[in-house]
Design a protein around this motif. Sequence first.
Motif, PDB file in Angstrom:
ATOM      1  N   LEU B  84      69.138 -23.255 -87.320  1.00 14.55           N
ATOM      2  CA  LEU B  84      70.364 -23.103 -86.506  1.00 14.55           C
ATOM      3  C   LEU B  84      71.509 -22.216 -86.851  1.00 14.55           C
ATOM      4  O   LEU B  84      71.921 -21.400 -86.488  1.00 14.55           O
ATOM      5  N   ARG B  85      71.643 -22.487 -88.376  1.00 16.08           N
ATOM      6  CA  ARG B  85      72.744 -21.782 -88.873  1.00 16.08           C
ATOM      7  C   ARG B  85      72.599 -20.157 -88.938  1.00 16.08           C
ATOM      8  O   ARG B  85      73.389 -19.510 -89.080  1.00 16.08           O
ATOM      9  N   SER B  86      71.169 -19.756 -89.278  1.00 12.61           N
ATOM     10  CA  SER B  86      70.981 -18.427 -89.471  1.00 12.61           C
ATOM     11  C   SER B  86      71.099 -17.877 -87.880  1.00 12.61           C
ATOM     12  O   SER B  86      71.509 -16.545 -87.730  1.00 12.61           O
ATOM     13  N   ALA B  87      71.166 -18.516 -86.715  1.00 10.07           N
ATOM     14  CA  ALA B  87      71.284 -18.002 -85.490  1.00 10.07           C
ATOM     15  C   ALA B  87      72.945 -18.122 -85.374  1.00 10.07           C
ATOM     16  O   ALA B  87      73.528 -17.131 -84.805  1.00 10.07           O
ATOM     17  N   ALA B  88      73.467 -19.066 -85.815  1.00  6.78           N
ATOM     18  CA  ALA B  88      74.873 -19.004 -85.505  1.00  6.78           C
ATOM     19  C   ALA B  88      75.742 -18.233 -86.463  1.00  6.78           C
ATOM     20  O   ALA B  88      76.766 -17.530 -85.754  1.00  6.78           O
ATOM     21  N   ASP B  89      75.194 -17.624 -87.478  1.00  6.34           N
ATOM     22  CA  ASP B  89      76.134 -16.921 -88.464  1.00  6.34           C
ATOM     23  C   ASP B  89      75.703 -15.489 -88.159  1.00  6.34           C
ATOM     24  O   ASP B  89      76.091 -14.696 -89.045  1.00  6.34           O
ATOM     25  N   SER B  90      74.637 -15.027 -87.077  1.00 11.77           N
ATOM     26  CA  SER B  90      74.151 -13.707 -87.009  1.00 11.77           C
ATOM     27  C   SER B  90      75.301 -12.867 -86.286  1.00 11.77           C
ATOM     28  O   SER B  90      76.171 -13.488 -85.724  1.00 11.77           O
ATOM     29  N   GLU B  91      75.099 -11.549 -86.232  1.00  9.01           N
ATOM     30  CA  GLU B  91      75.971 -10.621 -85.441  1.00  9.01           C
ATOM     31  C   GLU B  91      75.583 -10.888 -84.026  1.00  9.01           C
ATOM     32  O   GLU B  91      74.628 -11.384 -83.713  1.00  9.01           O
ATOM     33  N   GLY B  92      76.755 -10.238 -83.198  1.00  8.07           N
ATOM     34  CA  GLY B  92      76.518 -10.348 -81.711  1.00  8.07           C
ATOM     35  C   GLY B  92      77.629 -11.145 -81.059  1.00  8.07           C
ATOM     36  O   GLY B  92      78.471 -11.676 -81.737  1.00  8.07           O
ATOM     37  N   THR B  93      77.670 -11.059 -79.726  1.00  3.15           N
ATOM     38  CA  THR B  93      78.715 -11.759 -78.909  1.00  3.15           C
ATOM     39  C   THR B  93      78.278 -13.269 -79.036  1.00  3.15           C
ATOM     40  O   THR B  93      77.077 -13.798 -79.352  1.00  3.15           O
ATOM     41  N   PRO B  94      79.212 -14.067 -78.942  1.00  2.15           N
ATOM     42  CA  PRO B  94      78.864 -15.698 -78.735  1.00  2.15           C
ATOM     43  C   PRO B  94      77.858 -16.095 -77.850  1.00  2.15           C
ATOM     44  O   PRO B  94      76.867 -16.852 -78.273  1.00  2.15           O
ATOM     45  N   ALA B  95      77.632 -15.252 -76.710  1.00  2.00           N
ATOM     46  CA  ALA B  95      76.556 -15.548 -75.790  1.00  2.00           C
ATOM     47  C   ALA B  95      75.103 -15.199 -76.509  1.00  2.00           C
ATOM     48  O   ALA B  95      74.143 -15.945 -76.286  1.00  2.00           O
ATOM     49  N   ASP B  96      75.079 -14.104 -77.361  1.00  2.00           N
ATOM     50  CA  ASP B  96      73.823 -14.032 -78.062  1.00  2.00           C
ATOM     51  C   ASP B  96      73.581 -14.854 -78.974  1.00  2.00           C
ATOM     52  O   ASP B  96      72.572 -15.198 -79.214  1.00  2.00           O
ATOM     53  N   ARG B  97      74.436 -15.285 -79.743  1.00  2.00           N
ATOM     54  CA  ARG B  97      74.440 -16.251 -80.933  1.00  2.00           C
ATOM     55  C   ARG B  97      74.088 -17.584 -80.181  1.00  2.00           C
ATOM     56  O   ARG B  97      72.973 -18.013 -80.996  1.00  2.00           O
ATOM     57  N   LEU B  98      74.651 -17.884 -79.261  1.00  2.00           N
ATOM     58  CA  LEU B  98      74.410 -19.331 -78.637  1.00  2.00           C
ATOM     59  C   LEU B  98      72.763 -19.207 -78.109  1.00  2.00           C
ATOM     60  O   LEU B  98      72.072 -20.168 -78.273  1.00  2.00           O
ATOM     61  N   ALA B  99      72.608 -18.219 -77.503  1.00  2.00           N
ATOM     62  CA  ALA B  99      71.337 -18.303 -76.925  1.00  2.00           C
ATOM     63  C   ALA B  99      70.011 -18.165 -77.907  1.00  2.00           C
ATOM     64  O   ALA B  99      69.283 -18.812 -78.082  1.00  2.00           O
ATOM     65  N   GLU B 100      70.404 -17.246 -79.039  1.00  2.00           N
ATOM     66  CA  GLU B 100      69.382 -17.383 -80.328  1.00  2.00           C
ATOM     67  C   GLU B 100      69.535 -18.516 -81.099  1.00  2.00           C
ATOM     68  O   GLU B 100      68.353 -19.131 -81.263  1.00  2.00           O
ATOM     69  N   ALA B 101      70.549 -19.204 -80.828  1.00  2.00           N
ATOM     70  CA  ALA B 101      70.588 -20.696 -81.911  1.00  2.00           C
ATOM     71  C   ALA B 101      69.663 -21.486 -80.681  1.00  2.00           C
ATOM     72  O   ALA B 101      69.013 -22.230 -81.283  1.00  2.00           O
ATOM     73  N   VAL B 102      69.756 -21.627 -79.683  1.00  2.00           N
ATOM     74  CA  VAL B 102      69.137 -22.772 -78.858  1.00  2.00           C
ATOM     75  C   VAL B 102      67.718 -22.168 -78.872  1.00  2.00           C
ATOM     76  O   VAL B 102      66.731 -23.264 -78.858  1.00  2.00           O
ATOM     77  N   ARG B 103      67.362 -21.114 -78.692  1.00  2.00           N
ATOM     78  CA  ARG B 103      66.118 -20.508 -78.669  1.00  2.00           C
ATOM     79  C   ARG B 103      65.326 -20.907 -79.804  1.00  2.00           C
ATOM     80  O   ARG B 103      64.116 -21.446 -79.927  1.00  2.00           O
ATOM     81  N   SER B 104      65.912 -20.590 -81.126  1.00  3.36           N
ATOM     82  CA  SER B 104      65.024 -21.112 -82.403  1.00  3.36           C
ATOM     83  C   SER B 104      65.006 -22.501 -82.554  1.00  3.36           C
ATOM     84  O   SER B 104      64.242 -22.950 -83.285  1.00  3.36           O
TER      85      SER B 104
END
Lengths: 208, 208
Positions: B84-104
């Motif tokens: 979860l954290r590695s997605a939350a801390d990644s680069e990108g827009t909040p939408a990108d980060r949220l989508a990646e967090a949920v996806r992973s």
Amino acid sequence: MSTAEETAGGEPQPWGEVSPDAARRLLVAAVEAFAERGYHATTTRDIAGRAGMSPAALYIHYKTKEELLHRISRIGHEKALDVLRSAADSEGTPADRLAEAVRSFVRWHAGQHTVARVVQYELDALGPDARAEIVALRRQNDAAVRGIIEDGVAAGDFDVPDVKGTTVAVLSLCIDVARWFNVNGPRTPDEVGALYADLVLRMVGATQ
Amino acid sequence: MSTAEETAGGEPQPWGEVSPDAARRLLVAAVEAFAERGYHATTTRDIAGRAGMSPAALYIHYKTKEELLHRISRIGHEKALDVLRSAADSEGTPADRLAEAVRSFVRWHAGQHTVARVVQYELDALGPDARAEIVALRRQNDAAVRGIIEDGVAAGDFDVPDVKGTTVAVLSLCIDVARWFNVNGPRTPDEVGALYADLVLRMVGATQ
DNA sequence: GCCGAGGGTGAGCGAGCGCTTAGAGTGCCC
DNA sequence: GGGCACTCTAAGCGCTCGCTCACCCTCGGC
């Protein structure tokens, strides 16, 4: 102040039909105990003790500990399904019906979270026949929600690329309320129901 | 934070750090057994048997059956939190980060649904100290998701009237995947992750 | 060849489990 | 009052549980 059928929150107590009185007291005690510690960690002595009876008294009204769980599961599922269906079958737009279904289903899972926990998380403790009966009831939950979503899509009110997947997600969201809901937390069942109805309308892309 | 060993499915096996070999085999056996039957319904004889050892061997590597559950819960939560954290801390827009967090996060709960079930649903079997430790890890999950949503609201990308409530709902949705996900079902962990990422973006009203 | 250390086993302990049984208390019909 | 049906209890059976203990096997160092 409150009748036997109503709690302070206004949710119906599902055990009105269970008689005699001793059998109902045992059932209520079993729900509490199963919800607190889980089916396998609960002893028949604990259930009987909560009902103010001796361990042997349990076996006058129920053949086994598993029969208690079976009865709880069946009644609990039927009550939840009633709640869902009466919203699904009501008048109104698909959005109205979906919002009302989610609102009342969530309210039930929050207000009756002890029952709901037992019903949702102790299914595997049942034998194959009893489990099959409960699984059939669950499929009717799924059908009720999917029906509303399909109506909304057909009417052009919803934008749902994956109806089956979204149905699973909506039901999952509602059911999981039973796991995290805390009576001493900041939200009432009504408030959680309202929040979730809004979230679900967003999930299906309902035209505002 | 480990760059871990990978299975064929691409999900990291969380037990690489456990040694010696016999202790790891016992842990893996315990995860399977707890996930299948629940903690209280699992016997130490069953765990040892699955690991190909005698019942007594378990007590060379673990003090009690509860210590096994504690170890599983801690490692499982830490791995999920990493994801979860590695997605939350990644680069990108909040939408990108949220989508990646949920996806992973969803992919993890689906692919590792045996571990996740134990971790999520057997918490109450732990003693007070161990439970407190695990609850603290869960709060970090909550903080990670809430952080992304707050960023999105601050940037004007999300429309979320109730940030705390929506955070709870998003996490609940993801976690409950572990309950219903079926390896023999029609969907892969990747597909569920993609579906859920889309649903969650709708829930937060992300500007498309 | 012998030793010590550590991982392993077979047998079994005390406890608590689900459930049964013999019999007591109570109310109802005759 | 007597017989019966129903509800409940005290005592405890047979069993399996988590866990322990006395002992064995294997292996590196000398």
